[in-house]
Design an enzyme around this catalytic site. Structure first.
Site, PDB file in Angstrom:
ATOM      1  N   ASP A 206      -5.717 -23.858  -3.182  1.00 30.70           N
ATOM      2  CA  ASP A 206      -5.065 -25.099  -3.806  1.00 30.70           C
ATOM      3  C   ASP A 206      -5.718 -26.236  -3.427  1.00 30.70           C
ATOM      4  O   ASP A 206      -5.495 -26.607  -2.269  1.00 30.70           O
ATOM      5  CB  ASP A 206      -3.626 -24.887  -3.633  1.00 30.70           C
ATOM      6  CG  ASP A 206      -2.912 -25.532  -4.816  1.00 30.70           C
ATOM      7  OD1 ASP A 206      -3.291 -26.613  -5.273  1.00 30.70           O
ATOM      8  OD2 ASP A 206      -1.654 -25.226  -5.044  1.00 30.70           O
TER       9      ASP A 206
ATOM     10  N   SER B 235       4.306 -26.131  -9.256  1.00 36.45           N
ATOM     11  CA  SER B 235       3.873 -27.378  -8.460  1.00 36.45           C
ATOM     12  C   SER B 235       4.922 -28.229  -7.969  1.00 36.45           C
ATOM     13  O   SER B 235       5.830 -27.910  -7.269  1.00 36.45           O
ATOM     14  CB  SER B 235       2.849 -27.991  -9.506  1.00 36.45           C
ATOM     15  OG  SER B 235       2.216 -29.243  -8.778  1.00 36.45           O
TER      16      SER B 235
ATOM     17  N   HIS C  48      -4.573 -23.941  -8.893  1.00 33.41           N
ATOM     18  CA  HIS C  48      -3.273 -24.380  -9.143  1.00 33.41           C
ATOM     19  C   HIS C  48      -2.990 -24.380 -10.426  1.00 33.41           C
ATOM     20  O   HIS C  48      -1.504 -24.045 -10.495  1.00 33.41           O
ATOM     21  CB  HIS C  48      -3.433 -25.919  -8.692  1.00 33.41           C
ATOM     22  CG  HIS C  48      -2.085 -26.524  -8.589  1.00 33.41           C
ATOM     23  ND1 HIS C  48      -1.381 -26.531  -7.521  1.00 33.41           N
ATOM     24  CD2 HIS C  48      -1.414 -27.218  -9.648  1.00 33.41           C
ATOM     25  CE1 HIS C  48       0.114 -27.109  -7.656  1.00 33.41           C
ATOM     26  NE2 HIS C  48      -0.075 -27.738  -8.948  1.00 33.41           N
TER      27      HIS C  48
END
Length: 466
Positions: A415, A166, A443
């Site tokens: 996502d 991320s 995610h």
């Protein structure tokens, strides 16, 4: 200017964890401001981990394994303990020594909170301090630590690998842009940030992804269309304009309830949000108020004030260079959409929606957090200064990425946080990158579905183009 080398302050004796990992705790000292390395320093904490082996004959000298640095998501969240990371299962067998470095301001590394910021000074001093906690500085910290750890290594082992999840992927792109000489290879999961799209353009895309996940939620739980609105009406009735008091001092408002949609971006998030709604409805049906257990659960659910970097620097992490400011872009973009009328100052309330549902928000930060989250009450002016600031240093060098020579292996998901289309565009601008893309993982897949992610990335690394 010569690169800064971190000072190793202390290193613990290795200890065994779960019978499989040999872990060390390390403390480093680095400059607060790498452009002015002399006056003030901060301490960074890390844990290293190697696979535990008990050889028949102990080696006569220390083994120098190649390092793999884990770059955590966030911004503002500390790294997991080695035994809690899926990397320990897959990467230690590859011969790496893993390094879990708490990024500055997180975990044990000069952690940021409202009370620690009070020691810095007033709002302007706090804002100036926090400007040193973005990805550009995190890369400088990482390089300083790498140079410290590998100072006695032969040249072929001085570079290290990175694994960015991320926001850790965003940081990886910054690393590849400005310090590629320190990198052997990079893995990225859910973290291919747009190189030249600011907060407003980013949220225009991610709000649409959020709308799609709301549709998924209400298709699965159609009864919640009415239930969520009735709960919202009760919050307005019980809490008035300020909101329902929460156990730790914050306030539950309709807007803050809607932010539990952050969960929609993770596996199981739709069911978790539904569980909150069941519990809140049960409280109201039985008592006419929300129980302390429920309110505490909702308050502890979010990270807006327990990890204030997340709130204060979330929009700035999309500000890719000079001239770009956040200015509460998420609130402006959301308020322009019919699905998020509750962000408007003149919203008439749930009854005004008719048969339409209330839409939950996603990974967006809003100024109302500063009035509803107790750990942010004192940071309102600081947050506003950061929101208006547009003198940010560049985060990416597209020209350098276009001639990149470091192997990069990345996963793109279905996502809600990092728009897949923007990720594809970024990937097209990084020379030599290899991509694994899927529409069935979300995610959080590195944590929830590592068996479906890490082996795919390793195949990209080990295979060849046919």
């Amino acid at each position: 200017m010569a690169p800064v080398v971190a000072r190793l302050v202390s290193e613990s004796k290795p200890y065994l964890v779960t019978g499989k990992l040999l872990v060390k705790e390390l403390w480093f000292e680095v400059p607060l401001d790498h452009s002015d390395p002399k006056p003030e320093t901060i301490k960074l904490f890390a844990r290293s981990a190697v696979k535990y082996e008990r050889p028949i004959v102990e080696p006569s000298e220390a083994i120098q394994r190649p390092y793999l640095l884990f770059l955590q998501g966030g911004p503002g969240l500390g790294t997991p303990a080695p035994q809690d990371s899926p990397l320990s299962k897959y990467m230690l067998d590859r011969g790496y020594e893993l390094l879990f470095l708490d990024q500055r301001g997180t975990g044990f590394s000069a952690p940021i909170s409202d009370n620690t910021l009070q020691r810095i000074g007033g709002p302007q001093e706090q804002a100036d301090y926090l400007k040193l906690f973005r990805a550009d500085t995190l890369v400088k910290d990482s390089e300083a630590v790498r140079l410290c750890l590998t100072k006695d290594y032969p040249p072929e082992k001085k570079k290290w690998s990175t694994f960015g999840q991320s926001f850790g992927g965003f940081t990886t792109l910054t690393y590849l842009s400005f310090a590629p000489e320190g990198l052997r290879e990079c893995f990225i999961t859910g973290g291919l940030a747009p190189l030249d799209k600011g907060p407003e353009e980013t949220y225009q895309a991610t709000f649409q992804r959020c709308i799609d996940r709301n549709h998924d939620y209400y298709r699965k739980f159609p009864q919640d269309v009415a239930t969520v609105k009735s709960i919202a009406e009760k919050i307005r009735e019980l809490g008035g304009e300020k909101g329902v008091p929460l156990p730790a001092g914050g306030f539950l408002t309709v807007a803050r309830l809607m932010t539990v949609g952050l969960q929609f971006g993770a596996h199981g998030g739709v069911d978790r949000v539904h569980n909150y709604i069941i519990r809140m409805k049960a409280d109201l049906d039985q008592y006419g108020v929300f129980t302390r257990y429920t309110l505490n659960m909702l308050e502890q659910e979010n990270i807006w004030d327990t990890a204030p970097i997340y709130t204060l620097l979330h929009e700035p992490c999309w500000c890719y260079g000079p001239g770009v400011a956040g200015r509460w872009a998420a609130e402006r973009v959301g308020a322009s959409l019919e699905e998020f009328q509750w962000l408007r100052k003149d919203w008439a309330g749930p009854a005004s929606l008719g048969e339409k549902p209330l839409y939950f928000s996603g990974e967006m930060t809003y100024p109302f957090y500063l009035d509803t989250c107790s750990g942010l009450f004192k940071l309102k002016e600081t947050a506003q200064i950061l929101a208006e600031f547009d003198g940010w240093a560049p985060l990416y060098d597209a020209e350098q990425l276009g001639k990149n020579e470091v192997p990069v292996y990345a996963a793109i998901y279905n996502d809600m946080y990092v728009d897949p289309e923007m990720s594809r565009n970024t990937a097209s601008r990084i020379k030599g990158i290899k991509i694994f893309e899927t529409n069935v993982l979300y995610h959080s897949a590195l944590r929830t579905n590592p068996d479906e992610v890490i082996p795919q990335l390793l195949r990209l690394r080990d295979d060849t183009i046919d």
